[in-house]
Design a protein around this motif. Structure first.
Motif, PDB file in Angstrom:
ATOM      1  N   GLU A  61      26.935  83.492  48.913  1.00  0.00           N
ATOM      2  CA  GLU A  61      26.966  82.940  47.551  1.00  0.00           C
ATOM      3  C   GLU A  61      28.149  82.004  47.408  1.00  0.00           C
ATOM      4  O   GLU A  61      29.236  82.269  47.909  1.00  0.00           O
ATOM      5  N   THR A  62      27.935  80.900  46.717  1.00  0.00           N
ATOM      6  CA  THR A  62      29.015  79.947  46.450  1.00  0.00           C
ATOM      7  C   THR A  62      29.755  80.385  45.195  1.00  0.00           C
ATOM      8  O   THR A  62      29.154  80.479  44.122  1.00  0.00           O
ATOM      9  N   VAL A  63      31.048  80.673  45.314  1.00  0.00           N
ATOM     10  CA  VAL A  63      31.848  81.185  44.193  1.00  0.00           C
ATOM     11  C   VAL A  63      33.108  80.348  44.036  1.00  0.00           C
ATOM     12  O   VAL A  63      33.767  80.012  45.031  1.00  0.00           O
ATOM     13  N   VAL A  64      33.427  80.007  42.789  1.00  0.00           N
ATOM     14  CA  VAL A  64      34.685  79.335  42.472  1.00  0.00           C
ATOM     15  C   VAL A  64      35.424  80.208  41.466  1.00  0.00           C
ATOM     16  O   VAL A  64      34.911  80.483  40.372  1.00  0.00           O
ATOM     17  N   LYS A  65      36.600  80.685  41.845  1.00  0.00           N
ATOM     18  CA  LYS A  65      37.386  81.534  40.967  1.00  0.00           C
ATOM     19  C   LYS A  65      38.863  81.221  41.147  1.00  0.00           C
ATOM     20  O   LYS A  65      39.243  80.452  42.031  1.00  0.00           O
ATOM     21  N   GLY A  66      39.694  81.836  40.290  1.00  0.00           N
ATOM     22  CA  GLY A  66      41.133  81.593  40.398  1.00  0.00           C
ATOM     23  C   GLY A  66      41.889  82.187  39.233  1.00  0.00           C
ATOM     24  O   GLY A  66      41.376  83.036  38.494  1.00  0.00           O
ATOM     25  N   ASP A  88      40.564  85.347  31.420  1.00  0.00           N
ATOM     26  CA  ASP A  88      40.598  86.609  30.681  1.00  0.00           C
ATOM     27  C   ASP A  88      42.041  86.992  30.356  1.00  0.00           C
ATOM     28  O   ASP A  88      42.954  86.180  30.487  1.00  0.00           O
ATOM     29  N   GLY A  89      42.231  88.237  29.933  1.00  0.00           N
ATOM     30  CA  GLY A  89      43.565  88.685  29.550  1.00  0.00           C
ATOM     31  C   GLY A  89      44.565  88.692  30.685  1.00  0.00           C
ATOM     32  O   GLY A  89      45.775  88.759  30.459  1.00  0.00           O
ATOM     33  N   PHE A  90      44.087  88.627  31.924  1.00  0.00           N
ATOM     34  CA  PHE A  90      44.978  88.605  33.079  1.00  0.00           C
ATOM     35  C   PHE A  90      45.048  87.226  33.723  1.00  0.00           C
ATOM     36  O   PHE A  90      45.524  87.081  34.844  1.00  0.00           O
ATOM     37  N   GLY A  91      44.550  86.213  32.995  1.00  0.00           N
ATOM     38  CA  GLY A  91      44.631  84.845  33.484  1.00  0.00           C
ATOM     39  C   GLY A  91      43.608  84.504  34.548  1.00  0.00           C
ATOM     40  O   GLY A  91      43.696  83.450  35.174  1.00  0.00           O
ATOM     41  N   GLN A  92      42.602  85.363  34.789  1.00  0.00           N
ATOM     42  CA  GLN A  92      41.616  85.166  35.841  1.00  0.00           C
ATOM     43  C   GLN A  92      40.347  84.499  35.285  1.00  0.00           C
ATOM     44  O   GLN A  92      39.995  84.679  34.118  1.00  0.00           O
ATOM     45  N   PHE A  93      39.657  83.737  36.139  1.00  0.00           N
ATOM     46  CA  PHE A  93      38.388  83.130  35.743  1.00  0.00           C
ATOM     47  C   PHE A  93      37.446  83.107  36.942  1.00  0.00           C
ATOM     48  O   PHE A  93      37.874  83.094  38.100  1.00  0.00           O
ATOM     49  N   VAL A  94      36.147  83.115  36.653  1.00  0.00           N
ATOM     50  CA  VAL A  94      35.108  82.996  37.677  1.00  0.00           C
ATOM     51  C   VAL A  94      33.980  82.168  37.087  1.00  0.00           C
ATOM     52  O   VAL A  94      33.518  82.444  35.966  1.00  0.00           O
ATOM     53  N   PHE A  95      33.526  81.149  37.827  1.00  0.00           N
ATOM     54  CA  PHE A  95      32.374  80.372  37.388  1.00  0.00           C
ATOM     55  C   PHE A  95      31.109  81.135  37.732  1.00  0.00           C
ATOM     56  O   PHE A  95      30.839  81.446  38.907  1.00  0.00           O
ATOM     57  N   LYS A  96      30.341  81.465  36.682  1.00  0.00           N
ATOM     58  CA  LYS A  96      29.143  82.268  36.863  1.00  0.00           C
ATOM     59  C   LYS A  96      27.908  81.395  37.093  1.00  0.00           C
ATOM     60  O   LYS A  96      26.888  81.869  37.579  1.00  0.00           O
ATOM     61  N   SER A  97      27.997  80.105  36.690  1.00  0.00           N
ATOM     62  CA  SER A  97      26.886  79.188  36.922  1.00  0.00           C
ATOM     63  C   SER A  97      27.100  78.458  38.244  1.00  0.00           C
ATOM     64  O   SER A  97      28.218  78.399  38.767  1.00  0.00           O
ATOM     65  N   ALA A  98      26.034  77.911  38.762  1.00  0.00           N
ATOM     66  CA  ALA A  98      26.103  77.198  40.040  1.00  0.00           C
ATOM     67  C   ALA A  98      26.999  75.968  39.907  1.00  0.00           C
ATOM     68  O   ALA A  98      26.819  75.139  39.011  1.00  0.00           O
ATOM     69  N   VAL A  99      27.959  75.851  40.800  1.00  0.00           N
ATOM     70  CA  VAL A  99      28.893  74.731  40.803  1.00  0.00           C
ATOM     71  C   VAL A  99      28.397  73.696  41.809  1.00  0.00           C
ATOM     72  O   VAL A  99      28.037  74.050  42.942  1.00  0.00           O
ATOM     73  N   PRO A 100      28.347  72.416  41.440  1.00  0.00           N
ATOM     74  CA  PRO A 100      27.894  71.391  42.394  1.00  0.00           C
ATOM     75  C   PRO A 100      28.803  71.324  43.618  1.00  0.00           C
ATOM     76  O   PRO A 100      30.009  71.528  43.517  1.00  0.00           O
ATOM     77  N   PHE A 101      28.207  71.026  44.774  1.00  0.00           N
ATOM     78  CA  PHE A 101      28.959  70.991  46.024  1.00  0.00           C
ATOM     79  C   PHE A 101      29.721  69.672  46.156  1.00  0.00           C
ATOM     80  O   PHE A 101      29.449  68.693  45.464  1.00  0.00           O
ATOM     81  N   GLY A 102      30.679  69.712  47.069  1.00  0.00           N
ATOM     82  CA  GLY A 102      31.434  68.497  47.367  1.00  0.00           C
ATOM     83  C   GLY A 102      32.734  68.428  46.597  1.00  0.00           C
ATOM     84  O   GLY A 102      33.248  69.424  46.079  1.00  0.00           O
ATOM     85  N   GLU A 103      33.298  67.207  46.537  1.00  0.00           N
ATOM     86  CA  GLU A 103      34.573  66.997  45.851  1.00  0.00           C
ATOM     87  C   GLU A 103      34.374  67.028  44.342  1.00  0.00           C
ATOM     88  O   GLU A 103      33.531  66.302  43.799  1.00  0.00           O
ATOM     89  N   GLN A 104      35.146  67.883  43.662  1.00  0.00           N
ATOM     90  CA  GLN A 104      35.072  68.028  42.211  1.00  0.00           C
ATOM     91  C   GLN A 104      36.487  67.995  41.634  1.00  0.00           C
ATOM     92  O   GLN A 104      37.469  68.114  42.369  1.00  0.00           O
ATOM     93  N   MET A 105      36.557  67.844  40.307  1.00  0.00           N
ATOM     94  CA  MET A 105      37.854  67.820  39.624  1.00  0.00           C
ATOM     95  C   MET A 105      37.868  68.902  38.552  1.00  0.00           C
ATOM     96  O   MET A 105      37.036  68.916  37.645  1.00  0.00           O
ATOM     97  N   VAL A 120      34.084  72.015  47.038  1.00  0.00           N
ATOM     98  CA  VAL A 120      33.195  73.175  46.989  1.00  0.00           C
ATOM     99  C   VAL A 120      32.223  73.082  48.156  1.00  0.00           C
ATOM    100  O   VAL A 120      31.444  72.123  48.259  1.00  0.00           O
ATOM    101  N   ASN A 121      32.270  74.072  49.033  1.00  0.00           N
ATOM    102  CA  ASN A 121      31.378  74.133  50.178  1.00  0.00           C
ATOM    103  C   ASN A 121      30.300  75.183  49.950  1.00  0.00           C
ATOM    104  O   ASN A 121      30.565  76.268  49.427  1.00  0.00           O
ATOM    105  N   GLU A 122      29.119  74.861  50.340  1.00  0.00           N
ATOM    106  CA  GLU A 122      27.980  75.755  50.123  1.00  0.00           C
ATOM    107  C   GLU A 122      28.180  77.065  50.874  1.00  0.00           C
ATOM    108  O   GLU A 122      28.584  77.094  52.031  1.00  0.00           O
ATOM    109  N   GLY A 123      27.932  78.181  50.148  1.00  0.00           N
ATOM    110  CA  GLY A 123      27.996  79.494  50.753  1.00  0.00           C
ATOM    111  C   GLY A 123      29.401  80.024  50.976  1.00  0.00           C
ATOM    112  O   GLY A 123      29.579  81.012  51.681  1.00  0.00           O
ATOM    113  N   GLN A 124      30.423  79.387  50.368  1.00  0.00           N
ATOM    114  CA  GLN A 124      31.801  79.825  50.551  1.00  0.00           C
ATOM    115  C   GLN A 124      32.437  80.161  49.205  1.00  0.00           C
ATOM    116  O   GLN A 124      32.000  79.686  48.154  1.00  0.00           O
TER     117      GLN A 124
END
Length: 527
Positions: A22-27, A55-72, A89-93
């Protein structure tokens, strides 16, 4: 043929592996100066409509599909300078961007403010403050944060304004009291781990939830899905209001079936704080359950129960401090070898609320809330309709009274008063019980009694808040609010202190009856 079969199987297995990943972007986002997590930061991917909040601990996760490649990535929050982060964003990473930072917008520092969350309220009947407890302060200014923590609202107030000039909400429901206009912080005291997620609006700036006051507004968010998954156990020791504090919390996070829950229990206790005989006994319970019905609808139920009892400390003059020191408290005396405080504040007001969150579109949302709060606030004190003032610091018993005699200072009487106050100077419970027992024999009413000033409230609150982003420069907020309060205010006898004949229901100062229709009424325990 074997080679062809091997290539086919290898390609098939590789395809399944790619599909399984699954492709996940979080931080996370934190303050560049304090290194503390920042909640409610908007994380947006430029060129798309994808947005998430920390959230309350400053964490986030994108739950929708994020487009691949260079993003801002663009991270922003009111009061901070926005930042842009380039990502790939690399597919499957999984792309994990931890500890992104935001800096305070120095240009907004003309609107600095301080929010103080204190367990101790200024009390009208003492003319001073009760025990000074821990504070939770939020400000962009080092001086104001330090001043709020060290001195509290008893000694330091922004622009000289009291806390009734600021509005406090939980999930959009206002918590300020009808009678005083101030929030009763002890209603959620001891629940630090679950009330950290807050939204602040300074001054008269627009708020998403209400108009607020000149000191701004604070909205405490208790949605179960906003807490990071995990548990925490905390023990603290203090010499201020309480001696010990123990807290335990656990959050499930948003689970696959759309449910999320957060629970917490805490206890604060101590025989006395910094000042003599200031007992503290508090329990705190919190539960929040949320069901995410679909991408647009979510329902959250929150319950808070934080009963607490604490012994009050007296407001003293300089003369009293000079004779007895800064720890002196006139409200207590020894009874059967133990310190007994005559003034106990007891708060027991559970809070129940149900919240519905509806994301009508990417730019429009509707938040509907209903809340119910009930319970009591009691403040005990001694009454003396048939006896002398039991206060050991009564002004006529102090040296200054004898020195201020219109016929000239009486140094002998002043010395006797000084020595008596230094050597004793506490409530004489034995004398009070002896006076009531003597009145029992003679058939008279109690000379002294212990009673409680009570406020029993039942309050319903309903509101619905609409937020719509019309364009990049215009945001529309509309709100419908309704409140209904039933408040019963009375005094109740809680201890006749050895009397069996009851106490005459009259004012101890003027000797006039409290009930003119029943001037000879006699009150017993529970009346």
């Amino acid at each position: 043929m074997k080679k062809s079969l091997f290539i086919f199987l290898f390609g098939l297995i590789s395809s399944f592996s790619v599909l399984a990943q699954e492709t996940v972007v979080k931080g996370s986002v934190k303050d560049a100066v304090t290194d503390e997590a920042i909640p409610d930061v908007t994380i947006a991917i430029e060129g798309t409509e994808l947005k998430e909040q920390t959230d309350g601990f400053g964490q986030f996760v994108f739950k929708s599909a994020v487009p691949f490649g260079e993003q801002m990535l663009k991270i922003s929050k009111s009061g901070f300078l926005p930042k842009r982060y380039p990502i790939v964003v690399n597919e499957g990473q999984t792309l994990n961007i931890q500890d992104m930072t935001l800096e305070v917008d120095k240009g907004s520092q003309s609107d600095l403010f301080t929010i103080t969350l204190s367990d101790d309220e200024l009390n009208d009947d003492t003319g001073g403050s009760d025990n000074i407890s821990g504070l939770l302060s939020s400000s962009k200014d080092v001086f104001q944060r330090t001043a709020a923590f060290e001195f509290s609202s008893s000694f330091f107030r922004v622009r000289g304004l009291d806390s009734d000039n600021g509005t406090v909400l939980i999930n959009g429901i206002e918590m300020n009291k009808f009678d005083t206009g101030r929030p009763q912080w002890s209603n959620w005291g001891g629940l630090n781990d679950v009330v950290r997620n807050q939204e602040f609006t300074s001054g008269l700036k627009p708020s998403t939830y209400n108009f607020g006051g000149v000191l701004g507004s604070t909205n405490i968010i208790t949605r179960a899905s906003s807490y990071r998954e995990g548990g925490r156990i905390t023990y603290s020791s203090s010499n201020r209001s309480y001696t010990n504090r123990l807290m335990a919390s656990y959050a499930s996070g948003l689970m696959e079936d759309g449910w999320a829950y957060t629970i917490m229990a805490g206890r604060r206790w101590g025989n006395e704080g910094y000042q003599d005989a200031t007992l503290y006994d508090s329990n705190s319970f919190f539960a929040s359950v949320e069901k995410k019905i679909n991408e647009k609808h979510s329902i959250n139920f929150t319950s808070i129960y934080a009963p607490n009892r604490r012994g009050k400390s007296s407001a003293n003059t300089q003369e009293v401090y000079d004779l007895k020191g800064i720890k002196y408290n006139e409200y207590w005396g020894y009874l059967d070898g133990e310190k007994k405080n005559s003034r106990i504040k007891e708060v027991e007001e559970p809070i129940l609320m149900l919240n519905h969150f509806w994301d009508i579109s990417d730019k429009t949302s509707l938040n509907t809330n209903i809340g119910y709060q009930f319970g009591k606030i009691g403040n005990s004190r001694l009454d003396y309709p048939g006896g002398a003032n039991p206060s050991p610091a009564y002004y006529q018993d102090l040296p200054s009274y004898a020195l201020g005699d219109p016929d000239g200072p009486d140094y002998g009487a002043a010395y006797v008063a000084e020595q008596n106050f230094i050597n004793n100077g506490q409530i004489d419970w034995d004398r009070i019980f002896d006076a009531n027992l003597t009145n029992n024999i003679s058939g008279n009413y109690a000379a002294y009694s212990l009673y409680e000033d009570r406020t029993d409230d039942k309050q319903w609150t309903f509101n619905s808040i609409l937020t719509s982003e019309i364009n990049e420069n215009i945001i529309l907020n509309a709100s419908l609010n309704y409140k209904k309060l039933k408040s019963e205010n009375f005094a109740e006898i809680i201890d006749l202190l050895g009397s069996t004949n009851g106490v005459l229901n009259v004012d101890s100062f003027s000797n006039s009856p409290f009930d003119e229709n029943n001037p000879d009424a006699v009150a017993f325990e529970g009346d």
